[in-house]
Design a protein around this motif. Structure first.
Motif, PDB file in Angstrom:
ATOM      1  N   LYS A  63      -9.025  -8.921   3.123  1.00  8.70           N
ATOM      2  CA  LYS A  63      -8.573  -7.787   3.932  1.00  8.70           C
ATOM      3  C   LYS A  63      -9.637  -6.695   3.975  1.00  8.70           C
ATOM      4  O   LYS A  63      -9.949  -6.157   5.043  1.00  8.70           O
ATOM      5  N   LEU A  64     -10.186  -6.339   2.806  1.00  6.36           N
ATOM      6  CA  LEU A  64     -11.200  -5.281   2.758  1.00  6.36           C
ATOM      7  C   LEU A  64     -12.458  -5.685   3.521  1.00  6.36           C
ATOM      8  O   LEU A  64     -13.051  -4.864   4.230  1.00  6.36           O
ATOM      9  N   THR A 118      -5.651  -1.404   1.794  1.00  5.30           N
ATOM     10  CA  THR A 118      -6.053  -2.611   2.525  1.00  5.30           C
ATOM     11  C   THR A 118      -5.319  -2.703   3.860  1.00  5.30           C
ATOM     12  O   THR A 118      -5.167  -3.778   4.409  1.00  5.30           O
ATOM     13  N   GLU A 165      -6.832  -9.704  -1.056  1.00  4.05           N
ATOM     14  CA  GLU A 165      -7.273  -8.306  -1.012  1.00  4.05           C
ATOM     15  C   GLU A 165      -8.752  -8.222  -0.652  1.00  4.05           C
ATOM     16  O   GLU A 165      -9.156  -7.358   0.130  1.00  4.05           O
ATOM     17  N   ASP A 167       0.823  -1.211   0.000  1.00  4.63           N
ATOM     18  CA  ASP A 167       0.000   0.000   0.000  1.00  4.63           C
ATOM     19  C   ASP A 167       0.861   1.266   0.000  1.00  4.63           C
ATOM     20  O   ASP A 167       0.475   2.291   0.558  1.00  4.63           O
TER      21      ASP A 167
END
Length: 188
Positions: free
Chosen positions: A85-86, A105, A82, A28
């Motif tokens: 995580k979100l 994330t 991903e 990120d």
């Protein structure tokens, strides 16, 4: 995988872990400036996730989902890391305030009251049977360390205080690394 492990080891040996190091490791890096701006506010501290075994956790989930329903909304399986995580960040954040949308994330912006809510939500997930079922599988946990920025600094401290594990550890705290856990390791 070797590069990630070497980077993780070098971060763990350092007493000072920076926001930039965490975000770069998480992929990120494009959000570093935004998160550093959020971190300057002592009144509204963001919650920063330093992801660890989340890939192994998601792979295990995709191979065999627990019989229990997940404690939050997940896309249909299989999911990628991903997406997981979100989904996790969106569950932990205070959904009553649109300003707490995750940054990338890795980060949940918070007011002080939202911070307390988010830490409480994250800490309570480790007791969920769904998480416990996956966490009992070797190599799937801990999935993250959770950090809060230090005031007027680009470095961080752990947001969830180390304490003896109830069973499997969903969030990484330094205590379970030093003392043997009475149960299988958990996700955080």
């Amino acid at each position: 995988a070797v590069h990630f492990q070497a980077m993780t080891n070098s971060l763990e040996k350092s007493k000072e872990i920076s926001i930039e190091q965490i975000l770069n490791r998480n992929g990120d890096s494009m959000h570093v400036t935004e998160v550093k701006k959020l971190a300057k506010s002592e009144d509204d501290p963001p919650l920063i996730f330093g992801w660890e075994n989340v890939d192994a956790f998601v792979n295990s989930l995709n191979q065999e989902a627990p019989a229990d329903l997940p404690p939050f909304n997940l896309p249909d399986l299989p999911i990628n890391t991903e997406q997981f995580k979100l989904a996790l960040l969106n569950n932990i954040r205070d959904r009553s305030d649109h300003r707490t949308m995750p940054v990338g994330t890795s980060v949940i912006p918070c007011t002080k009251s939202q911070f307390g809510h988010a830490v409480g939500e994250a800490a309570s997930l480790r007791f969920e049977p769904w998480f416990q079922a996956i966490a009992a599988r070797p190599g799937t946990t801990p999935i993250a360390k959770i950090y809060v920025p230090r005031p007027r600094s680009n470095t961080v401290d752990q947001a969830i205080a180390p304490r003896p594990p109830p069973a499997a550890q969903l969030w990484h705290t330094d205590v379970h690394a030093q003392a043997p856990a009475p149960h299988p390791a958990a996700p955080f």
